[in-house]
Design a protein around this motif. Structure first.
Motif, PDB file in Angstrom:
ATOM      1  N   ARG A 124       0.835  -0.764   0.418  1.00 19.97           N
ATOM      2  CA  ARG A 124       0.446  -0.043  -0.364  1.00 19.97           C
ATOM      3  C   ARG A 124       1.056   1.242   0.119  1.00 19.97           C
ATOM      4  O   ARG A 124       2.129   0.981  -0.010  1.00 19.97           O
ATOM      5  CB  ARG A 124      -0.736   0.396   1.189  1.00 19.97           C
ATOM      6  N   GLN A 125       0.426   2.152  -0.712  1.00 22.15           N
ATOM      7  CA  GLN A 125       1.171   3.663  -0.545  1.00 22.15           C
ATOM      8  C   GLN A 125       0.201   4.519  -0.118  1.00 22.15           C
ATOM      9  O   GLN A 125      -0.990   4.729  -0.821  1.00 22.15           O
ATOM     10  CB  GLN A 125       1.528   3.793  -1.731  1.00 22.15           C
ATOM     11  N   ALA A 126       0.757   4.842   1.037  1.00 23.62           N
ATOM     12  CA  ALA A 126      -0.225   6.430   1.978  1.00 23.62           C
ATOM     13  C   ALA A 126       0.304   7.466   1.082  1.00 23.62           C
ATOM     14  O   ALA A 126       1.144   7.622   0.389  1.00 23.62           O
ATOM     15  CB  ALA A 126      -0.348   6.421   3.312  1.00 23.62           C
ATOM     16  N   PRO A 127      -0.956   8.627   1.311  1.00 23.86           N
ATOM     17  CA  PRO A 127      -0.642  10.219   0.098  1.00 23.86           C
ATOM     18  C   PRO A 127       0.791  10.443   0.998  1.00 23.86           C
ATOM     19  O   PRO A 127       1.151  10.387   2.089  1.00 23.86           O
ATOM     20  CB  PRO A 127      -1.488  11.078   0.954  1.00 23.86           C
ATOM     21  N   GLY A 128       1.672  10.794   0.091  1.00 17.87           N
ATOM     22  CA  GLY A 128       3.826  11.383   0.281  1.00 17.87           C
ATOM     23  C   GLY A 128       3.737  10.547   1.264  1.00 17.87           C
ATOM     24  O   GLY A 128       5.156  10.633   1.607  1.00 17.87           O
ATOM     25  N   LYS A 129       3.720   9.014   1.016  1.00 15.96           N
ATOM     26  CA  LYS A 129       4.457   7.883   1.726  1.00 15.96           C
ATOM     27  C   LYS A 129       5.113   6.993   1.269  1.00 15.96           C
ATOM     28  O   LYS A 129       4.094   6.908  -0.301  1.00 15.96           O
ATOM     29  CB  LYS A 129       3.677   7.225   2.619  1.00 15.96           C
ATOM     30  N   GLU A 130       6.351   6.116   0.900  1.00 17.49           N
ATOM     31  CA  GLU A 130       6.487   5.295   0.445  1.00 17.49           C
ATOM     32  C   GLU A 130       5.540   4.568  -0.232  1.00 17.49           C
ATOM     33  O   GLU A 130       5.044   4.009   1.685  1.00 17.49           O
ATOM     34  CB  GLU A 130       8.611   4.534   0.217  1.00 17.49           C
ATOM     35  N   ARG A 131       5.701   2.960  -0.738  1.00 18.06           N
ATOM     36  CA  ARG A 131       4.875   1.777  -0.765  1.00 18.06           C
ATOM     37  C   ARG A 131       5.287   1.646   0.447  1.00 18.06           C
ATOM     38  O   ARG A 131       6.953   0.802   0.341  1.00 18.06           O
ATOM     39  CB  ARG A 131       4.939   1.516  -2.152  1.00 18.06           C
ATOM     40  N   GLU A 132       4.819   0.158   0.726  1.00 17.86           N
ATOM     41  CA  GLU A 132       4.953  -0.473   2.219  1.00 17.86           C
ATOM     42  C   GLU A 132       4.381  -1.376   1.940  1.00 17.86           C
ATOM     43  O   GLU A 132       2.771  -1.816   2.029  1.00 17.86           O
ATOM     44  CB  GLU A 132       4.653   0.558   3.473  1.00 17.86           C
ATOM     45  N   PHE A 133       5.030  -2.859   2.359  1.00 19.25           N
ATOM     46  CA  PHE A 133       4.389  -3.736   1.643  1.00 19.25           C
ATOM     47  C   PHE A 133       3.164  -4.326   3.592  1.00 19.25           C
ATOM     48  O   PHE A 133       3.628  -3.504   4.182  1.00 19.25           O
ATOM     49  CB  PHE A 133       5.361  -5.228   2.583  1.00 19.25           C
ATOM     50  N   VAL A 134       2.313  -5.062   2.935  1.00 17.45           N
ATOM     51  CA  VAL A 134       1.253  -5.337   3.761  1.00 17.45           C
ATOM     52  C   VAL A 134       0.992  -6.561   4.229  1.00 17.45           C
ATOM     53  O   VAL A 134       1.232  -7.203   5.067  1.00 17.45           O
ATOM     54  CB  VAL A 134       0.101  -5.299   3.122  1.00 17.45           C
ATOM     55  N   ALA A 135       1.011  -7.532   3.479  1.00 19.56           N
ATOM     56  CA  ALA A 135       0.978  -8.950   3.456  1.00 19.56           C
ATOM     57  C   ALA A 135       1.253  -9.761   2.234  1.00 19.56           C
ATOM     58  O   ALA A 135       1.395  -9.752   1.018  1.00 19.56           O
ATOM     59  CB  ALA A 135      -0.694  -9.273   3.386  1.00 19.56           C
ATOM     60  N   SER A 136       1.759 -11.172   2.155  1.00 21.15           N
ATOM     61  CA  SER A 136       2.384 -11.930   1.156  1.00 21.15           C
ATOM     62  C   SER A 136       1.506 -13.579   1.388  1.00 21.15           C
ATOM     63  O   SER A 136       1.616 -14.150   2.654  1.00 21.15           O
ATOM     64  CB  SER A 136       3.326 -12.096   0.991  1.00 21.15           C
ATOM     65  N   ILE A 137       1.754 -14.129   0.286  1.00 18.09           N
ATOM     66  CA  ILE A 137       1.062 -16.032   0.444  1.00 18.09           C
ATOM     67  C   ILE A 137       2.366 -16.491  -0.686  1.00 18.09           C
ATOM     68  O   ILE A 137       2.238 -16.554  -1.621  1.00 18.09           O
ATOM     69  CB  ILE A 137      -0.114 -15.729   0.665  1.00 18.09           C
ATOM     70  N   ASN A 138       2.498 -17.554  -0.200  1.00 13.78           N
ATOM     71  CA  ASN A 138       3.576 -18.517  -0.673  1.00 13.78           C
ATOM     72  C   ASN A 138       2.245 -18.948  -1.702  1.00 13.78           C
ATOM     73  O   ASN A 138       0.791 -18.827  -2.256  1.00 13.78           O
ATOM     74  CB  ASN A 138       3.836 -19.493  -0.407  1.00 13.78           C
ATOM     75  N   ARG A 139       2.835 -20.235  -3.156  1.00 19.71           N
ATOM     76  CA  ARG A 139       2.001 -20.596  -4.231  1.00 19.71           C
ATOM     77  C   ARG A 139       1.388 -21.422  -4.073  1.00 19.71           C
ATOM     78  O   ARG A 139       0.576 -21.168  -4.523  1.00 19.71           O
ATOM     79  CB  ARG A 139       3.320 -21.259  -4.818  1.00 19.71           C
ATOM     80  N   GLY A 140       1.706 -22.284  -3.112  1.00 16.94           N
ATOM     81  CA  GLY A 140       0.172 -23.121  -1.994  1.00 16.94           C
ATOM     82  C   GLY A 140      -1.170 -22.487  -1.755  1.00 16.94           C
ATOM     83  O   GLY A 140      -2.160 -23.083  -1.776  1.00 16.94           O
ATOM     84  N   GLY A 141      -0.442 -21.661  -0.599  1.00 19.56           N
ATOM     85  CA  GLY A 141      -1.637 -20.475  -0.047  1.00 19.56           C
ATOM     86  C   GLY A 141      -1.153 -21.010   1.061  1.00 19.56           C
ATOM     87  O   GLY A 141      -1.864 -20.869   2.507  1.00 19.56           O
ATOM     88  N   GLY A 142      -0.471 -21.681   1.392  1.00 22.45           N
ATOM     89  CA  GLY A 142      -0.103 -22.560   3.496  1.00 22.45           C
ATOM     90  C   GLY A 142       0.352 -21.634   4.271  1.00 22.45           C
ATOM     91  O   GLY A 142       0.935 -22.136   5.140  1.00 22.45           O
ATOM     92  N   SER A 143       1.485 -20.138   3.240  1.00 25.82           N
ATOM     93  CA  SER A 143       2.021 -19.703   4.122  1.00 25.82           C
ATOM     94  C   SER A 143       2.003 -18.328   4.284  1.00 25.82           C
ATOM     95  O   SER A 143       2.029 -17.944   2.330  1.00 25.82           O
ATOM     96  CB  SER A 143       4.044 -20.581   3.857  1.00 25.82           C
ATOM     97  N   THR A 144       1.861 -17.777   4.621  1.00 23.22           N
ATOM     98  CA  THR A 144       1.235 -16.234   4.744  1.00 23.22           C
ATOM     99  C   THR A 144       2.167 -15.544   5.826  1.00 23.22           C
ATOM    100  O   THR A 144       3.163 -15.567   6.404  1.00 23.22           O
ATOM    101  CB  THR A 144      -0.242 -16.105   5.172  1.00 23.22           C
ATOM    102  N   PHE A 145       2.538 -14.229   4.644  1.00 22.45           N
ATOM    103  CA  PHE A 145       3.213 -13.518   6.314  1.00 22.45           C
ATOM    104  C   PHE A 145       2.329 -12.088   6.478  1.00 22.45           C
ATOM    105  O   PHE A 145       2.054 -11.628   4.840  1.00 22.45           O
ATOM    106  CB  PHE A 145       4.462 -12.912   5.774  1.00 22.45           C
TER     107      PHE A 145
END
Length: 122
Positions: A37-58
């Motif tokens: 996500r990128q808020a006004p005036g801020k750098e883009r930041e990581f929010v969430a990720s999921i691996n290929r099979g869907g079994g691991s999230t971060f």
């Protein structure tokens, strides 16, 4: 891979939204997926990720326990369920794809989708 995000909107603090990202191509399951996500005036930041099979999230610490990422490989879709939204969650949210999950976490994926705006009012 082409990515199309949707589901953004205006919501009051404490409310919920569900973002969706549709991916083109027949190799969707070979890609790790994520949201930034990128808020006004801020750098883009990581929010969430999921691996290929869907079994691991971060998750980023700022959203842990409030946001849930999921994917449906049969439908070429990835989702971000956002609960207990706060005004500081206001941003343009982008979905991302890369065969290397680390690249999503460091906000440098091979593919970006166009953003969808989430506005949380206090």
């Amino acid at each position: 891979v082409q990515l199309q995000a949707s589901g953004g909107g205006l919501v009051q603090a404490g409310g919920s939204l569900r973002l969706s990202c549709a991916a083109s191509g027949r190799t969707f399951s070979s890609y790790a997926m994520g949201w930034s996500r990128q808020a006004p005036g801020k750098e883009r930041e990581f929010v969430a990720s999921i691996n290929r099979g869907g079994g691991s999230t971060f998750y980023a610490d700022s959203v842990k326990g409030r946001f849930t990422i999921s994917r449906d490989n049969a439908k070429n879709m990835v989702y971000l369920q956002m609960d207990s939204l706060k005004p500081e969650d206001t941003a343009v949210y982008h979905c991302a794809a890369d065969q290397v999950l680390h690249n999503i976490v460091v906000v440098s994926p091979k593919y970006w989708g166009q953003g969808t705006l989430v506005t949380v009012s206090s």
